[in-house]
Design a protein around this motif. Structure first.
Motif, mmCIF file in Angstrom:
data_model
loop_
_atom_site.group_PDB
_atom_site.id
_atom_site.type_symbol
_atom_site.label_atom_id
_atom_site.label_comp_id
_atom_site.label_asym_id
_atom_site.label_seq_id
_atom_site.Cartn_x
_atom_site.Cartn_y
_atom_site.Cartn_z
ATOM 1 N N VAL A 1 0.637 -1.541 -0.056
ATOM 2 C CA VAL A 1 0.201 0.489 -0.071
ATOM 3 C C VAL A 1 0.898 1.352 0.293
ATOM 4 N N PHE A 2 0.683 2.194 -0.668
ATOM 5 C CA PHE A 2 1.292 3.633 -0.452
ATOM 6 C C PHE A 2 0.339 4.245 0.103
ATOM 7 N N ALA A 3 0.799 5.161 0.858
ATOM 8 C CA ALA A 3 0.181 6.350 1.880
ATOM 9 C C ALA A 3 0.833 7.388 1.882
ATOM 10 N N ASN A 4 -0.036 8.656 2.785
ATOM 11 C CA ASN A 4 0.810 9.289 3.479
ATOM 12 C C ASN A 4 0.889 9.672 4.958
ATOM 13 N N PRO B 1 -13.246 -2.597 -1.238
ATOM 14 C CA PRO B 1 -12.718 -1.269 -2.214
ATOM 15 C C PRO B 1 -11.739 -0.237 -1.624
ATOM 16 N N GLY B 2 -11.991 0.209 -0.259
ATOM 17 C CA GLY B 2 -11.400 0.828 -0.302
ATOM 18 C C GLY B 2 -9.508 0.479 0.394
ATOM 19 N N PHE B 3 -9.676 -1.120 0.779
ATOM 20 C CA PHE B 3 -8.015 -1.479 1.025
ATOM 21 C C PHE B 3 -7.796 -1.277 -0.348
ATOM 22 N N ILE B 4 -8.251 -1.282 -1.786
ATOM 23 C CA ILE B 4 -7.702 -1.963 -2.942
ATOM 24 C C ILE B 4 -7.420 -0.241 -3.641
ATOM 25 N N ASP B 5 -8.154 1.221 -2.912
ATOM 26 C CA ASP B 5 -7.800 2.606 -3.454
ATOM 27 C C ASP B 5 -6.411 2.535 -2.931
ATOM 28 N N TYR B 6 -5.780 2.003 -1.969
ATOM 29 C CA TYR B 6 -4.102 2.156 -1.536
ATOM 30 C C TYR B 6 -3.426 1.189 -2.199
ATOM 31 N N SER B 7 -3.825 0.319 -3.256
ATOM 32 C CA SER B 7 -2.626 -0.535 -3.138
ATOM 33 C C SER B 7 -2.804 -0.836 -5.297
ATOM 34 N N GLY B 8 -3.854 -0.671 -5.739
ATOM 35 C CA GLY B 8 -4.667 -1.184 -6.649
ATOM 36 C C GLY B 8 -4.471 -2.711 -7.144
ATOM 37 N N ALA B 9 -4.818 -3.118 -5.886
ATOM 38 C CA ALA B 9 -5.021 -4.221 -6.213
ATOM 39 C C ALA B 9 -6.329 -4.857 -7.195
ATOM 40 N N GLU B 10 -7.167 -6.009 -7.575
ATOM 41 C CA GLU B 10 -8.066 -6.592 -8.163
ATOM 42 C C GLU B 10 -9.198 -7.066 -7.781
ATOM 43 N N ALA B 11 -8.762 -7.726 -6.367
ATOM 44 C CA ALA B 11 -9.150 -8.789 -5.622
ATOM 45 C C ALA B 11 -11.091 -7.535 -4.771
#
Length: 266
Positions: free
Chosen positions: A169-172, A252-262
């Motif tokens: 995940v990518f975050a500030n 879905p919100g978790f995926i927003d940080y990682s760009g994964a498809e699951a």
């Protein structure tokens, strides 16, 4: 152990220190460009705080306030103790009792206290001018600010059973808590829960994420997926669940940080 991050002649280097606290290696990595004369006392204070938390809240330590409370002995009136116990009660209600710091008359806030301690430390570092930092204690991680100018923190979330990185995940500004590497019991039955591989929860408060990850793991597969979906729909806390066979589902919100498809079915 302290190391300095190389900087140019025009900037001050950051600093990283790793010490054993709470029985695990804890890393405080400060990237804000501060002079060494300011970084050293900041790191000293950071680890002094974490040791105080362990000495106060570790139920395995006989003279800790939690240990004394469990033996019905006199305790000191510490505001942080009242805050933690009150918050644990709130989180128990929020999870229908799946997060529970009081089981069979014994108080053990372990599912909340590490995340809470790191969250408090992160805020203190920011208030002291060290707004760019990463704090790591086992599977609990708190990042704030930037890893480098214009760069978000890149955090690999490991499956605690296999130590394999399952998501990046990518975050500030984010708290990340993962449960599954230590014993978690079903608070309603007292039985050890091991039907899931791991549960990771991300959100703005690491203590809350820590408690949610503990609760969701304790629920087992069916309730865990339902609760995670409801939690994601109602607020900022997002979840990734890894089953015992290695399958992975995320809100879905978790995926927003990682760009994964699951995707997590509701």
């Amino acid at each position: 152990m302290t190391s300095h991050i190389a900087g140019s002649a025009m900037t001050f280097p950051g600093s990283t220190r790793v010490e054993m606290v709470m029985g695990i290696p804890v890393s405080v990595d400060i990237r804000t460009a501060l002079p060494a004369r300011e970084l050293a006392p900041l790191l000293d204070d950071a680890f002094a705080w974490l040791r105080w938390v362990d000495d106060t809240f570790n139920p395995a330590k006989e003279d800790s306030q939690i240990g004394r409370l469990n033996r019905s002995q006199t305790i000191r009136q510490i505001p942080e103790l009242i805050e933690v116990l009150h918050r644990c009660d709130e989180l128990s209600r929020a999870t229908d009792g799946w997060f529970e710091a009081r089981i069979n008359g014994v108080i053990d806030p372990s599912g909340y206290i590490k995340g809470w301690a790191l969250e408090r430390l992160s805020r203190a570092l920011s208030n002291a001018g060290a707004g760019d930092h990463r704090i790591t204690a086992g599977e609990d991680i708190r990042v704030r600010g930037s890893a480098a100018p214009g760069k978000r923190w890149r955090i690999g979330i490991r499956d605690p059973r296999t130590n394999v990185i399952r998501k990046v995940v990518f975050a500030n500004d984010l708290g990340i808590a993962t449960s599954g590497g230590s014993t978690i019991v079903n608070p309603h039955t007292g039985e050890v829960q091991n039907a899931l591989g791991s549960v990771s929860v991300i959100g703005p408060d690491l203590g809350v994420a820590d408690a949610y990850a503990t609760a969701i793991y304790a629920m087992g597969p069916l309730l865990a997926r339902r609760f995670a979906a409801e939690l994601a729909a109602s607020g900022p806390y997002q979840t990734m669940i890894i089953s015992r066979d290695g399958q992975e589902v995320s809100t879905p919100g978790f995926i927003d940080y990682s760009g994964a498809e699951a995707r997590l079915a509701g």
